[in-house]
Design a protein around this motif. Structure first.
Motif, short mmCIF file in Angstrom:
data_model
loop_
_atom_site.label_atom_id
_atom_site.label_comp_id
_atom_site.label_asym_id
_atom_site.label_seq_id
_atom_site.Cartn_x
_atom_site.Cartn_y
_atom_site.Cartn_z
N VAL A 115 0.93 -1.28 0.07
CA VAL A 115 0.22 -0.13 0.00
C VAL A 115 0.81 1.24 -0.19
CG1 VAL A 115 -2.05 -1.06 1.18
CG2 VAL A 115 -0.23 -0.01 2.47
N PRO A 116 0.30 2.30 -0.39
CA PRO A 116 1.24 3.58 -0.43
C PRO A 116 1.92 3.92 0.95
CG PRO A 116 -0.83 4.14 -1.33
CD PRO A 116 -1.00 2.51 -0.70
N GLY A 117 1.37 3.82 1.97
CA GLY A 117 2.25 4.10 3.12
C GLY A 117 3.46 3.23 3.20
N ILE A 118 3.40 2.01 2.87
CA ILE A 118 4.54 0.98 3.01
C ILE A 118 5.33 1.43 1.92
CG2 ILE A 118 5.39 -1.23 2.74
CD1 ILE A 118 3.72 -1.25 5.28
N SER A 119 5.11 1.76 0.91
CA SER A 119 6.00 2.09 -0.36
C SER A 119 6.62 3.41 0.12
CB SER A 119 4.94 2.49 -1.66
OG SER A 119 4.70 1.23 -2.06
N ILE A 120 6.01 4.26 0.70
CA ILE A 120 6.58 5.71 1.06
C ILE A 120 7.87 5.37 2.02
CG2 ILE A 120 6.32 7.96 2.04
CD1 ILE A 120 3.54 7.75 0.78
N TYR A 121 7.36 4.77 2.92
CA TYR A 121 8.51 4.33 4.26
C TYR A 121 9.65 3.59 3.78
CZ TYR A 121 10.42 1.71 8.12
OH TYR A 121 11.20 1.56 8.93
N ARG A 122 9.58 2.65 2.53
CA ARG A 122 10.30 1.87 2.07
C ARG A 122 11.20 2.70 1.09
NH1 ARG A 122 8.33 -3.78 0.25
NH2 ARG A 122 8.58 -4.55 2.10
N ILE A 123 10.65 3.32 0.20
CA ILE A 123 11.36 4.32 -0.92
C ILE A 123 12.36 5.22 -0.09
CG2 ILE A 123 11.08 5.86 -2.85
CD1 ILE A 123 8.40 4.32 -3.60
N GLY A 124 11.41 6.04 0.93
CA GLY A 124 12.14 7.15 1.74
C GLY A 124 13.16 6.70 2.45
N PHE B 229 5.21 10.57 -3.93
CA PHE B 229 4.13 9.70 -3.58
C PHE B 229 3.35 10.19 -2.53
CE2 PHE B 229 3.59 4.91 -3.46
CZ PHE B 229 2.12 5.28 -4.04
N GLY B 230 4.08 10.96 -1.42
CA GLY B 230 3.26 11.19 -0.36
C GLY B 230 2.39 12.22 -0.87
N ILE B 231 2.52 13.27 -1.73
CA ILE B 231 1.94 14.31 -2.13
C ILE B 231 0.73 13.78 -2.91
CG2 ILE B 231 1.60 16.37 -3.44
CD1 ILE B 231 3.35 17.04 -1.19
N VAL B 232 1.06 12.83 -3.89
CA VAL B 232 0.11 12.16 -4.28
C VAL B 232 -0.98 11.48 -3.50
CG1 VAL B 232 -0.40 10.18 -5.96
CG2 VAL B 232 1.40 11.58 -6.57
N LEU B 233 -0.46 10.86 -2.49
CA LEU B 233 -1.43 10.06 -1.75
C LEU B 233 -2.43 11.14 -1.05
CD1 LEU B 233 -2.47 7.56 0.03
CD2 LEU B 233 -0.48 8.18 1.72
#
Lengths: 451, 274, 304
Positions: free
Chosen positions: C259-268, C280-284
């Motif tokens: 999900v986006p939350g996990i993706s953001i954490y991982r990418i960041g 991605f955070g802004i898109v979310l």
């Protein structure tokens, strides 16, 4: 809901807010985030004598590996003026936080750092070259230290020394000898083909051939073990060390990944493999489930304690009989923070781990791993016939056959979570082919190195 | 209301089934937590010899005292400060209704829909720049800011409901704004404040993302944020892992059961009234 | 006349001015905290999103490249798609179940059973989501209670590792959300029903309407506002889910529950691509707004 009530007039106000926000962003955009130049390591006079002042050192380590607790306790017993705090977090969190921790104003003096990533480029790690000369580490195994070096182009394998290992690992296969006897297996397989026929025999008898878990991607031990027997070792190493132009997409790697797909289709893995994490598959193997499991020497002592004499440990067999063995192995790598105020003391501690007899014994007892250091120095002792002794022999054999490769999950900071875990979960359940696995991992790698 | 019998019976059965389904996961955690620590338990089975000592073991190996202390420190700062700030602002927007108040209100409402995940990356670097990264302040300061939209909107909703005649009467008597606020408005705001306090307590206690990202040492986090540490610490023992998770859950259940009446009542009023 | 009015007007004017000054003073601490830790990071996040930056070293302006990657990378798009699937479990199931349960509880005499039901249903809402994730992972395990229950009723063939199976992992994680949010919906709806004029119920009953008819013609229209509130809250919860996924599947198997939350954490953090993670955070955030604003509008239109 009145909370969200908006009227036409207020909608105009929202527009105003947005306009103001946009304007301030445009203003912000003028200055880029981040420092323009890497921070330089402040120079401390290098000394190999330990201070007599009271010093407190901090270590960041992963949970579940008590080695640093035992070593620091012993060090403080020998040198009461040096005390330690060890903080622990899961591998996942630690690897995510490591660069940020090192860059913070209060970094740990020593940190478990499986993936170097950009940390050297950004000047976060202390360069250990001066200590290499001062302590005379040139007597140590050069091949063990090579993966801990990083050169100017941020490629591992050569250049300056930035890490040391608290034990040096080797991986292989554990075999449940009681189940093996039931299947009629009397000796460890000598080739991959023999391994396969052993697994087929176990499957026919209703015994699970391979106890593995892939919730956290650990099946990559099996995937890479298969690749190692087909692929060119240097190519794999170059790829892991980020040498320019190195590719993961090689015929050997595809062949290895295809073999895993074949094993998946044959039902050699547990059916709930993607719900099993590392500790679970280890404890299930130790409880007697599964004929084989791929793991490292760090599990030897614990496995022996749980299974007694009902288990043996050996190197992954080569594809053709008599060919040299290739196995994953790596330093349990720790780095010193460039910003540490006690570099001399923490390096003294690292050197002590490699040279002090008691420390070397602790490394072996707790982890089953060889303590490294000067090969001519007395080796710590393991009980005769024990798994730990077998592990030491395996380390020595891999050393003499020059067959050690690093773990592919150490190639980049993001590759494990971003590609190897999800793609291996697809591979071991027969959702993708070996070629697809290799291509996806390579694509991710290329994108991460470019980004 | 006239309801026929079969409807009542079917209704009750459905309700009981749902209640059982709601409780099963918690009961299942308890049953697992009471199995011998070295076992791999199977499903929902009450152990023959409940190992209550698992809770003691989980408590010790999980450093729960230290964690609770850390959580409490965060709660003790975040909740009162958020209450104070939001009451003042809620009073300003709901009662004083100063010029530009509507603008402030809309400005805050925008913040209600921002997911924490969208802010976590920049927050990290901001907290680092302030120099409080890896301390409890790294969670305390952002949480106060992040709670403002909801808390202010909540308190404003309360103050709007207070008859303005009360303020006017006080002012005719020559009370200053501050006096009026303390003597008349604050006592009236008690129910709304206590419900908000409970909500903020639960949100802070349960906060996961911020502590995981902003505090590297699990023992300085909130207890919920330290659950990842538990997962590492007890990973080989399902009983201990569940015991650890239950220890973390218990304080929230206690707070809820004790305060549930005013909590649910005020929650409903607040959310629907606005 | 004019002379006597003027001073009073002036006094009123100055009182209003004083009110404005005091008002802004009172609002200042909250506004400062809000600007410092919500608006400021939001703006810096927007700024980061136009750069390539590893969080430590120098950064490089890349324009909208990061946004292009968010909308072209199949893995990231997949995580957005998963978040929308979760809406079914975080929003539709709890709101529907809440409506039914609320009417059921209301049809009972107030007493111990009805108040105990509310308390029990609300329990999952107040425990840490991360802890719920741990409890549920154990429920869903191969040797867990779900499979045990299935074999007990003769459906043992359906048994599987629910969180490790590509088909069932996302629904299984979603059901944890349903479990958490149903109580909140029920309790909110209960109060809403309490405010519906009882004579409306009597009227439809006298018309011979059954339970279902009453539900559709009286209860649902009377709860429009509550439905709007809950749909809003639960959609935000679905799109920004993190805790549950983090402690159950971490996005696996494959990327089935990413999900986006996990993706953001991982990418960041794991991959140290701060710019991409910020984008991605802004898109979310925009996705959440795009879903939530129309609901507010719908609620208002149907109010009229």
């Amino acid at each position: 809901m009145a909370i969200f009530h908006t009227r036409a007039a207020t909608r105009r106000r929202i527009a105003a807010v947005v306009a103001v926000a946009t304007a301030s962003v445009l203003a912000l955009a003028g200055c880029a985030p981040g420092s323009s130049a890497p921070t330089t390591t402040k120079s401390t006079a290098v000394t190999t004598t330990l201070t007599s002042k009271k010093v407190h050192l901090t270590i960041a380590d992963e949970t579940g590996f008590p080695l640093t607790d035992k070593l620091t306790a012993e060090f403080t017993a020998q040198h009461p003026n040096i005390t330690f705090t060890v903080t622990r977090d899961t591998f996942q969190n630690l690897t995510a936080n490591a660069p940020k921790l090192l860059a913070s104003s209060t970094p740990p003096d020593l940190i478990r750092l499986p993936m170097i990533g950009d940390t050297v480029k950004d000047g976060l790690l202390a360069n250990l070259d001066p200590y290499f000369a001062a302590y005379g580490w040139d007597k140590w195994s050069a091949s063990q230290l090579a993966p801990l070096r990083v050169n100017k182009d941020n490629v591992r394998g050569s250049g300056s020394l930035y890490q040391l290992g608290l034990g040096y690992s080797v991986t292989g296969i554990y075999m449940n000898t009681k189940l093996a006897a039931k299947v009629g297996i009397t000796a460890p397989p000598a080739t991959l083909a023999e391994l396969e026929s052993d697994m087929a025999a176990a499957k026919a008898k209703g015994i699970l051939p391979l106890m593995e878990g892939d919730k956290d991607g650990v099946v990559n031990f099996v995937v890479q073990a298969a690749m190692n027997q087909y692929a060119d070792k240097t190519q794999m190493m170059n790829w892991i060390m980020n040498v320019k132009g190195a590719s993961y997409n090689t015929p050997g790697n595809v062949k290895g990944a295809d073999l895993i797909r074949k094993w998946a289709d044959a039902g050699y893995f547990p059916s709930d493999i993607n719900a099993i994490d590392y500790p679970t598959f280890v404890s299930r193997f130790q409880a007697g489930e599964g004929l084989f499991t791929f793991n490292g020497n760090w599990a030897a002592a614990d496995t022996q304690a749980k299974m007694g004499n009902g288990v043996t440990f050996f190197l992954v067999p080569p594809a053709t009989a008599g060919a040299p063995h290739v196995a994953m192995g790596a330093a349990n790598s720790f780095s010193v923070a460039a910003k540490s105020a006690h570099i001399n003391e923490i390096v003294y501690f690292l050197n002590w781990i490699h040279t002090n007899a008691k420390a070397r014994q602790i490394v072996l007892d707790v982890t089953g791993a060889a303590p490294g250091g000067d090969p001519t120095e007395a080796q710590p002792t393991a009980a005769p016939g024990s798994l730990t002794e077998q592990a030491l022999k395996m380390s020595a054999q891999i050393g003499s056959e020059n067959g050690q490769v690093d773990f592919m999950s150490n190639a980049t900071a993001g590759i494990y979570a971003g590609a190897i875990i999800p793609e291996s979960q697809l591979l071991v359940t027969g959702k993708i082919s070996g070629q697809e696995f290799v291509t996806k991992v390579q694509d991710f790698y290329a994108q991460e190195l470019a980004g | 209301m006239i309801v026929n019998k079969s409807e009542v019976v079917i209704g009750r059965i459905v309700l009981v089934i749902v209640l059982v389904l709601t409780l099963i996961p918690l009961a299942n955690m308890l049953s697992a937590a009471l199995q011998p620590a070295g076992d791999n338990p199977t499903g929902l089975t009450w152990p023959a010899h409940p190992q209550w000592s698992n809770f003691v073991t989980a408590f010790d190996t999980g450093h729960v005292w230290q964690l609770m202390g850390s959580s409490l420190l965060i709660v003790v700062v975040v909740v009162p400060v958020s209450l104070l700030f939001s009451t003042l602002a809620g009073y300003a927007l709901g009662n004083l209704r100063m010029r530009g108040g509507r603008f402030v209100f809309i400005f805050l409402i925008l913040g209600l829909t921002i997911p924490f995940e969208a802010l976590i990356i920049p927050l990290y670097y901001q907290v680092q720049a302030i120099g409080v990264l890896n301390t409890q302040w790294a969670v305390i300061l952002p949480l106060i800011g992040l709670y403002m939209p909801f808390s202010v909107v909540w308190m404003r909703a309360h103050f709007i409901g207070v008859p303005r005649e009360l303020s006017e009467a006080a002012r005719v008597d020559g009370a200053t704004t501050l006096q009026e606020f303390r003597r008349i408005q604050l006592p009236l705001a008690r129910p709304a404040l206590s419900a908000l306090a409970i909500l903020l307590f639960l949100w802070t206690w349960n906060q996961f993302l911020l502590p995981v990202v902003l505090i590297s040492d699990p023992l300085s986090r909130t207890v919920a944020g330290a659950l990842t540490f538990f997962q590492g610490q007890y990973s080989s023992s399902i009983p201990l892992l569940n015991a650890g998770a239950l220890i973390i859950i218990v304080p929230t259940i206690v707070v809820f059961i004790v305060f549930q009446r005013q909590f649910i009542r005020a929650l409903l009023q607040g959310a629907v009234k606005g | 006349m004019t002379t006597s009015i003027a001073p009073r007007r002036a006094a009123a004017h100055s009182a209003a001015r004083r009110g404005t000054l005091v008002g802004w003073l009172f609002a200042a601490p909250a506004l400062i905290a809000y600007c410092a830790f919500v608006i400021y990071p939001l703006l810096t996040g927007l700024q980061y999103s136009f750069y390539r930056w590893n969080g430590v070293g120098p950064s490089e302006w890349v324009g909208i490249n990061n946004y292009v990657r968010v909308f072209t990378d199949p893995d990231l798009l997949g995580s957005i798609r998963n978040a929308f699937v979760l809406i079914a479990f975080f929003t539709i199931v709890p709101v529907a179940a809440g409506l039914v349960l609320a009417t059921l509880i209301r049809s009972m005499r107030p007493g111990f059973f009805s108040s105990a039901s509310q308390t029990i249903l609300f329990l999952p809402q107040i425990i840490p989501l991360a802890a719920a994730g741990i409890g549920w992972s154990w429920m869903y395990a191969q040797t867990g209670a779900v499979n045990q229950l299935l074999s007990a009723v003769g459906l043992g063939s359906l048994a599987r590792p629910w969180l490790g199976d590509f088909q069932t992992a996302l629904p299984a994680v979603g059901l944890i959300g349903s479990w958490v949010l149903t109580g909140l919906c029920t309790v909110l709806f209960l109060t809403g029903i309490g405010k519906i004029d009882p004579s409306l119920y009597e009227a439809v009953r006298l018309d011979g309407a059954n339970w279902a008819r009453e539900f559709v013609t009286v209860t649902i229209p009377g709860l429009r506002q509550e439905i709007a509130v809950l749909v809003t809250i639960t959609i935000i919860a679905a799109l920004s889910s993190f805790d549950i996924i983090y402690t159950t599947t971490l996005g696996g198997p494959g990327r089935a529950t990413l999900v986006p939350g996990i993706s953001i954490y991982r990418i960041g953090f794991t991959q140290s691509e701060v710019g991409l993670a910020s984008a991605f955070g802004i898109v979310l955030m925009i996705l959440v707004l795009a879903c939530v604003l129309p609901i507010q509008r719908l609620a208002r239109v149907s109010d009229r």
